[in-house]
Design a protein around this motif. Sequence first.
Motif, PDB file in Angstrom:
ATOM      1  N   GLN A   9       0.808  -1.220   0.000  1.00 18.57           N
ATOM      2  CA  GLN A   9       0.000   0.000   0.000  1.00 18.57           C
ATOM      3  C   GLN A   9       0.840   1.268   0.000  1.00 18.57           C
ATOM      4  O   GLN A   9       0.300   2.379  -0.026  1.00 18.57           O
ATOM      5  CB  GLN A   9      -0.914   0.010   1.240  1.00 18.57           C
ATOM      6  N   SER A  10       2.169   1.129   0.070  1.00 18.85           N
ATOM      7  CA  SER A  10       3.039   2.304   0.161  1.00 18.85           C
ATOM      8  C   SER A  10       2.832   3.225  -1.034  1.00 18.85           C
ATOM      9  O   SER A  10       2.767   2.776  -2.172  1.00 18.85           O
ATOM     10  CB  SER A  10       4.496   1.847   0.224  1.00 18.85           C
ATOM     11  N   PRO A  11       2.732   4.554  -0.809  1.00 17.29           N
ATOM     12  CA  PRO A  11       2.565   5.489  -1.937  1.00 17.29           C
ATOM     13  C   PRO A  11       3.824   5.530  -2.797  1.00 17.29           C
ATOM     14  O   PRO A  11       4.901   5.113  -2.357  1.00 17.29           O
ATOM     15  CB  PRO A  11       2.309   6.833  -1.245  1.00 17.29           C
ATOM     16  N   PRO A  12       3.713   6.036  -4.032  1.00 16.89           N
ATOM     17  CA  PRO A  12       4.881   6.074  -4.929  1.00 16.89           C
ATOM     18  C   PRO A  12       6.027   6.895  -4.346  1.00 16.89           C
ATOM     19  O   PRO A  12       5.802   7.862  -3.608  1.00 16.89           O
ATOM     20  CB  PRO A  12       4.329   6.725  -6.198  1.00 16.89           C
ATOM     21  N   LEU A  13       7.242   6.508  -4.720  1.00 18.28           N
ATOM     22  CA  LEU A  13       8.433   7.211  -4.243  1.00 18.28           C
ATOM     23  C   LEU A  13       8.382   8.687  -4.609  1.00 18.28           C
ATOM     24  O   LEU A  13       8.738   9.550  -3.808  1.00 18.28           O
ATOM     25  CB  LEU A  13       9.672   6.545  -4.859  1.00 18.28           C
ATOM     26  N   ILE A  80      -4.946   3.109   4.511  1.00 15.32           N
ATOM     27  CA  ILE A  80      -5.632   4.303   4.028  1.00 15.32           C
ATOM     28  C   ILE A  80      -4.672   5.059   3.123  1.00 15.32           C
ATOM     29  O   ILE A  80      -3.627   5.526   3.579  1.00 15.32           O
ATOM     30  CB  ILE A  80      -6.071   5.212   5.194  1.00 15.32           C
ATOM     31  N   ARG A  81      -5.008   5.193   1.857  1.00 15.27           N
ATOM     32  CA  ARG A  81      -4.125   5.845   0.897  1.00 15.27           C
ATOM     33  C   ARG A  81      -4.639   7.227   0.556  1.00 15.27           C
ATOM     34  O   ARG A  81      -5.831   7.398   0.251  1.00 15.27           O
ATOM     35  CB  ARG A  81      -3.996   5.024  -0.380  1.00 15.27           C
ATOM     36  N   ALA A  82      -3.743   8.218   0.614  1.00 19.33           N
ATOM     37  CA  ALA A  82      -4.110   9.580   0.217  1.00 19.33           C
ATOM     38  C   ALA A  82      -4.340   9.607  -1.293  1.00 19.33           C
ATOM     39  O   ALA A  82      -3.557   9.054  -2.059  1.00 19.33           O
ATOM     40  CB  ALA A  82      -2.993  10.547   0.581  1.00 19.33           C
ATOM     41  N   THR A  83      -5.435  10.243  -1.698  1.00 16.26           N
ATOM     42  CA  THR A  83      -5.782  10.278  -3.123  1.00 16.26           C
ATOM     43  C   THR A  83      -5.086  11.461  -3.793  1.00 16.26           C
ATOM     44  O   THR A  83      -5.729  12.397  -4.276  1.00 16.26           O
ATOM     45  CB  THR A  83      -7.297  10.390  -3.283  1.00 16.26           C
ATOM     46  N   LEU A  84      -3.766  11.407  -3.798  1.00 19.46           N
ATOM     47  CA  LEU A  84      -2.972  12.466  -4.418  1.00 19.46           C
ATOM     48  C   LEU A  84      -2.229  11.892  -5.614  1.00 19.46           C
ATOM     49  O   LEU A  84      -1.575  10.851  -5.492  1.00 19.46           O
ATOM     50  CB  LEU A  84      -1.947  13.018  -3.417  1.00 19.46           C
ATOM     51  N   SER A  85      -2.331  12.579  -6.761  1.00 17.67           N
ATOM     52  CA  SER A  85      -1.518  12.175  -7.906  1.00 17.67           C
ATOM     53  C   SER A  85      -0.114  12.738  -7.710  1.00 17.67           C
ATOM     54  O   SER A  85       0.128  13.549  -6.811  1.00 17.67           O
ATOM     55  CB  SER A  85      -2.130  12.731  -9.193  1.00 17.67           C
ATOM     56  N   ARG A  86       0.813  12.310  -8.579  1.00 17.24           N
ATOM     57  CA  ARG A  86       2.172  12.852  -8.475  1.00 17.24           C
ATOM     58  C   ARG A  86       2.178  14.357  -8.756  1.00 17.24           C
ATOM     59  O   ARG A  86       2.936  15.105  -8.142  1.00 17.24           O
ATOM     60  CB  ARG A  86       3.086  12.119  -9.453  1.00 17.24           C
ATOM     61  N   LEU A  87       1.305  14.793  -9.698  1.00 19.43           N
ATOM     62  CA  LEU A  87       1.255  16.221 -10.023  1.00 19.43           C
ATOM     63  C   LEU A  87       0.722  17.032  -8.845  1.00 19.43           C
ATOM     64  O   LEU A  87       1.318  18.045  -8.455  1.00 19.43           O
ATOM     65  CB  LEU A  87       0.376  16.432 -11.257  1.00 19.43           C
ATOM     66  N   SER A  88      -0.389  16.574  -8.252  1.00 18.80           N
ATOM     67  CA  SER A  88      -0.962  17.341  -7.133  1.00 18.80           C
ATOM     68  C   SER A  88      -0.052  17.272  -5.911  1.00 18.80           C
ATOM     69  O   SER A  88       0.103  18.264  -5.182  1.00 18.80           O
ATOM     70  CB  SER A  88      -2.363  16.827  -6.794  1.00 18.80           C
TER      71      SER A  88
END
Length: 445
Positions: A9-13, A80-88
């Motif tokens: 579930q880890s968010p992208p680097l 719980i994953r934050a709904t953030l794209s790399r751009l945002s």
Amino acid sequence: MQRALSIDQSPPLALTLPFFLNVPLFGLLSCALAIWAGPDLFDSRWHPATLALTHAWTLGILGSAMLGALMHILAVAGNIRATLSRLSGGTLWALLTGGTLLLMIGFMAWLPWAWLLAALLLGTALTGYLACMANALWAQRRRVFAGAREILAPIRLALLFLTLTLLSGISMLTALGLGKPAPNLLDSHMLFGLAGWTGLLVIAMSFQLLPIFQVTELYPRSLVRWLPWTLTGLLVASAALQSLPGPWLPLRELLLYLIILAFALWAIVSWARLWRRKRPNADTVTLFWYSALASLIVCVPLLLWSRSPASHDTSLGIGILIIVGTLGSLVTGMLYTIVPFLLWREAQQAVPVDLAHPERTRGLLRLIPKTGHYIPAATARLHWALHSAAIMACALAALGIETAAWIAAPLLLTAFMVLTWNLWTAWQRYRLCRQALIEHTHSAG
């Protein structure tokens, strides 16, 4: 309740790493500023350089690291994953970084336009972050891991105090920028920011992460359940009394003592668990934990001594022990855990899965360094030693010892240079690993 992690579930680097890289960036910048300002820095907390450095630490170092860490911890420990794209995510990082730099410039040069622009950038960044986290916590509340449910209450409370810290800070900054009298919110702003936002978030994360990574016993269930709410009640009561006249001063001081004692209780319980941990050897992260807890515990006798008629003004010393000693140590130790993990996971995800020839996949996975091999243990311990010496020098300088004032900033600068080197070393190992994966994949094909 048993603790667990879901590393998938880890968010992208690319989403979290920029927030963590702000730690050495603002660390080096603040040390250069401290050397330029000289020993006058420790004379008063209202010195322009001191104000700039305080916000470099609270926003640039601690704030950036904790915003990134919360996204990571909520995902791997809470599902719980934050709904953030790399751009945002990159936009929030840029606004936070730019706003912090403008705020530092505004305090150093006393520029109203810089305060107004900093208020706009920081307000946009933190409002966007809070909205994203609130949405994630609400929308994904039913999929939370069973062992993580009890830390969600202090995390929600911490985010509430981040909101109050933002509102009070923006109010004062906007008034100053427009040339109007600033509202009397300074004490509440500091309490909300240090004790409410960062303090409660650190406590929440410790409940989850200390048993996992330091292999300790779980915290007492009564402490996990009641300490965050007790602290919240004390902070709200203290803020409510800030605007009342002088006769209420003894009650305000009593609440301040109770807040410090509540954090000291958490520090003592944490120390006892670390001391009896099941892992025999103390790694670098363990040492940073000890430095953080010791700094917090020392604040109690220092606060009591400050009430003596013969004592020196200890408010700046206590502030340094909390910001640099406690929170700075915890954030730095956290980097030594999270950054190697993120690099290791990113390298693993780059491995192509060959179902027809699984031995090829296993061979590529063996090329990836283990998380403990990204940063050499010797240089990590050197960083801890320099960081701990710098904490003592800064605190002694704030208490009026002139010799310590001359060595504090160079010591801290050296510590941040070693941290920067360690993170650069980790990145180089990750880069070489990715290169080796590409070469072996092509040669096998």
